[in-house]
Write an enzyme that holds these catalytic residues in place. Structure first.
Site, PDB file in Angstrom:
ATOM      1  CG  HIS A 167      -1.934  -0.415   1.533  1.00  0.00           C
ATOM      2  ND1 HIS A 167      -3.615  -0.519   0.573  1.00  0.00           N
ATOM      3  CD2 HIS A 167      -1.374  -2.401   0.878  1.00  0.00           C
ATOM      4  CE1 HIS A 167      -4.145  -1.424   0.548  1.00  0.00           C
ATOM      5  NE2 HIS A 167      -3.218  -2.561   1.007  1.00  0.00           N
ATOM      6  CG  ASP A 374       0.523   9.353   0.328  1.00  0.00           C
ATOM      7  OD1 ASP A 374       0.462   8.410   0.958  1.00  0.00           O
ATOM      8  OD2 ASP A 374      -0.545  10.688   0.800  1.00  0.00           O
TER       9      ASP A 374
END
Ligand code: GDG
Length: 751
Positions: A167, A374
């Protein structure tokens, strides 16, 4: 324990337990992942993860009660002590991997105790999976806390289909290589059948690390590793779009939205929401906002930055320091620019309820998302989904994975405060028609590719791997097949053993020199013993030159095929094919030399019947590009009827079309007329041998990759062990019953 056919493994479960005043209390939280999983309608699902509370305070009775309670919700708890949570979760996961994978080298802590705990806890997760999974289950492992789990599970449940999704970003090789445990982590991931990332760049970085650290070939989206194919793919995670649309239309949300609007009246709202984490670029955002107020004074009193920072990893020092820094900056900006009736920043260090978050999205004129790194960033997507009236502007860092998809956002470089300030100015002035156009196109994307579609895409690829898309483990030689081969060999009257050399009998060396590649005494002894067995011929079929092969295998009395069969020695007599490459060699050499000059680590090898450009010591990315270009140039330059250009195992080769290993094999079979043939090889030139033999021959591929061979062994050691067994005098007299049946049915079919 009940076994399940679909297992999800993640650090946390969608439910947790806590113990207060001796009483166990359960709580469930349905994050995006849980929603996505429930939408998949996989009937027999179980979720494995940490139970949410340190096990030090739990008695055995408590643990059993928790297990029973979780089982009712199809969850299996992993119990961790406070020390394990400290070293595994706060330590290696969040103090080592998290900062490094987000390119915060200076915050990365290396500590042996962290790593020990990471290894130990990953084993606990793998053990829980083993207990919960059927032997051919689909197992989906999530995120950086569990990177060793796939290989651990592969050991215990070899027939499972294992997927891993990361992730967070996978960093470039130059960063990843800094980790002391880099190899172990990659080996852990390579236990998977499918490895997924949010973006193509993360997948590319992963492939490059696999290439450089494990030395295995990676083609497009596939890596061949220990006889298996690992698929590498990009699956950008989405959000539960429908849930946001529903919340936008709910009365509860509308009520909160009205109160927000009342509070700020004529002020334009710039919103930011994230976990308080250094990867989210919060100080950079504050500096940009300060610059906006400083350089565009017309906004003073007319805008507000509403900043929600959600407490996160508060036990880690770097997070405590960041919080102090942010709170000082907020106070400073409010102190400098604020007035008696206007505060430039409204700051909350709190977790807020879902309805309030959505109401904030709806009320905000601008969403400011400025992570310095991110993996994806869901907040950006949630804002877009909440703007059903299509008014509002997303200002988004180009260093968030989401920027790949949300190209209609105003994209900014988070380190450039001045450009963010000017992007805010642009956003505050943007015409409603322009806002609507951008929102509409972004909404279309995230509506279609929502979290359910994301999960389905990943699971579909796992299913493909399971149903045979991944052939690699199908043909790995079983113990029974090995016994049968030995039996057939022993029963045969005339046996022929044909072996490739480099990569099949001897591991590849850094240089292809004759000295480095020479067979060990042990290997020579093995070949001699085999060839001295009654009615047994051994032949080595290689791309190596005749001189080298004669030197290596002298006095062994075996047959040799050099240069892919251009020269064959059968029963001591050499035969040579007509040479059709000689005249073309100067032109080929000239082209190859231009590449060697500008490609450090590469070299040219000139053989009598071929010319080879070696690139095994070249940096992989460079090697790939150059070898493709060289191949292209060579194909254009040579006479295609007589000569062929191949790319092989770290080589580009030009050779005669009428010379290949298949031809050498035909010649050997014709000469000896054997009733048993064993033929082993490892690369694409050996496929010609496999194809030349009929389906009864025992053809063996050494290592991974597509093949026409009947069997596969994982490595050279497995082949050597089989050959050693064949060379011994111990006879297998009896076959087990099932094997006898197999042999009989085969014989009948042939009749
Ligand atoms: C990791 C990766 C990747 C935030 N504050 C509140 C609240 N939230 C919710 C948001 C959003 C989630 O938390 C945050 O998700 P992000 O994607 O923005 O960031 P990470 O937590 O760092 O997630 C990231 C993600 O994994 C998924 O793969 O996108 O890159 O770092 O859903 O809405 N929710 C509530 N109250 C809050 O105060 N209820």
């Amino acid at each position: 324990m009940t076994k399940h056919s679909f297992v999800i493994v993640s650090n946390r479960l969608p439910m947790s337990v806590s113990k207060k005043d001796g009483k166990l209390t359960y709580e469930s939280s349905s994050g995006g992942l849980a929603t996505a999983m429930s939408s998949l309608r996989e009937d027999d699902t179980v979720w494995v993860g940490w139970c949410g509370t340190p096990s030090d305070d739990l008695s055995n009775k408590d643990k059993q009660e928790i297990r029973d309670h979780f089982a009712k919700h199809n969850a299996v708890p992993v119990f961790l002590t406070a020390a394990q949570i400290h070293n595994f979760y706060e330590g290696y996961s969040n103090d080592t991997l998290w900062p490094l994978f987000h390119y915060f080298q200076s915050l990365t802590q290396y500590d042996d105790a962290y790593w020990q705990a990471y290894d130990e806890v990953n084993q606990l997760y793998a053990a829980a999976v083993k207990q919960s999974a059927t032997s051919n289950a689909r197992i989906w492992v999530h995120d950086y806390q569990l990177m060793l789990v796939p290989a651990m599970v592969r050991q215990d449940v070899p027939k499972a289909t294992i997927g891993f999704f990361l992730h967070i970003p996978f960093p470039s090789f130059e960063i990843f290589r800094l980790l002391p445990e880099r190899r172990r982590l990659l080996e852990g991931l390579m236990g998977s059948d499918v490895v997924g990332f949010h973006t193509y760049d993360y997948a590319r970085h992963f492939m490059s690390s696999v290439h450089r650290l494990l030395g295995v070939e990676a083609h497009e989206a596939q890596v061949e590793y220990q006889g298996r194919t690992v698929q590498v793919g990009t699956y950008p995670i989405g959000i539960d779009y429908k849930k946001y649309v529903k919340a936008v239309n709910s009365a509860a949300t509308a009520k909160i939205e009205r109160s927000i609007k009342r509070r700020y009246l004529k002020q334009r709202i710039i919103l930011s929401i994230d976990r308080l984490d250094y990867s989210k670029g919060i100080p950079q955002r504050l500096e940009a906002y300060r610059l906006l107020l400083e350089e565009y004074p017309e906004y003073r009193g007319n805008v507000v930055l509403q900043m929600v920072a959600v407490p996160s990893r508060t036990g880690v020092e770097a997070y405590q320091n960041l919080r102090d820094q942010i709170e000082r900056t907020v106070a400073r900006i409010n102190g400098i620019y604020g007035t008696a009736d206007w505060a430039p920043i409204s700051y909350q260090f709190q977790n807020r309820p879902f309805d309030e978050i959505v109401a904030n999205y709806i009320a905000a004129d601008i969403m400011l998302v400025t992570p310095v790194r991110d993996g994806m960033n869901l907040v950006a997507k949630e804002y877009v989904a909440s703007k059903q009236n299509q008014r509002g502007v997303l200002v988004l860092s180009e260093l968030a994975g989401a920027a790949d998809e949300l190209t209609d956002a105003v994209l900014v470089n988070p380190s450039n405060a001045r450009s963010i300030a000017s992007a805010l100015d642009e956003a505050l002035r943007m015409l409603p028609s322009d806002q609507a156009r951008r929102m509409k196109s972004m909404q279309e994307r995230i509506r279609q590719y929502d979290v359910q579609t994301w999960a389905k895409a990943f699971i579909d690829d796992m299913k493909l791997a399971q149903s045979g898309g991944n052939h690699a483990h199908d043909i790995v030689m079983t113990r029974e097949q090995r016994t049968e081969i030995i039996h057939e060999f022993q029963q045969a009257k005339k046996r022929l053993i044909i072996l490739d050399y480099d990569g099949t009998l001897k591991p590849f060396q850094p240089t292809p020199s004759a000295i480095a590649g020479a067979p060990s005494i042990k290997l020579r002894l093995l070949l001699a013993t085999l060839s001295q067995k009654k009615s047994t011929r051994v032949a080595i079929v290689s791309g190596r030159p005749r001189k080298v092969m004669t030197w290596w295998f002298k006095a062994l009395g075996i047959d040799l095929a050099a240069e892919h069969g251009a020269r064959i020695r059968i029963n001591g007599k050499w035969e040579t094919r007509p040479n059709r490459i000689k005249k073309a060699k100067p032109a080929i050499r000239k082209i190859m030399e231009t590449y060697t000059d500008r490609t450090p680590g590469s070299r040219i090898e000139e053989k009598e019947f071929s010319m080879v450009w070696h690139f095994r010591n070249v940096v992989p990315e460079v090697a790939y590009n150059r070898s493709m270009k060289l191949r292209h140039d060579l194909v254009k330059a040579v006479d295609g009827d007589a000569l062929a250009v191949h790319t092989g195992h770290k080589i580009v080769e030009v050779k005669q079309r009428d010379i290949h290993k298949g031809m050498a094999v035909e010649k050997l079979v014709e000469t000896y007329q054997p009733d048993f043939v064993l033929c082993a090889g490892d690369d694409f030139t050996d496929e010609d041998m496999f194809r030349a033999l009929n389906s009864q021959a025992t053809t063996i591929k050494v290592g991974g990759g597509e093949t026409d061979a009947r069997f596969r062994v994982n490595d050279i050691e497995h082949l050597i062990s089989l050959l050693t067994k064949l060379s011994s005098n111990k006879t297998i007299t009896k076959l087990s019953k099932p094997l006898r049946r197999v042999r009989l049915s085969r014989w009948l079919k042939n009749k």
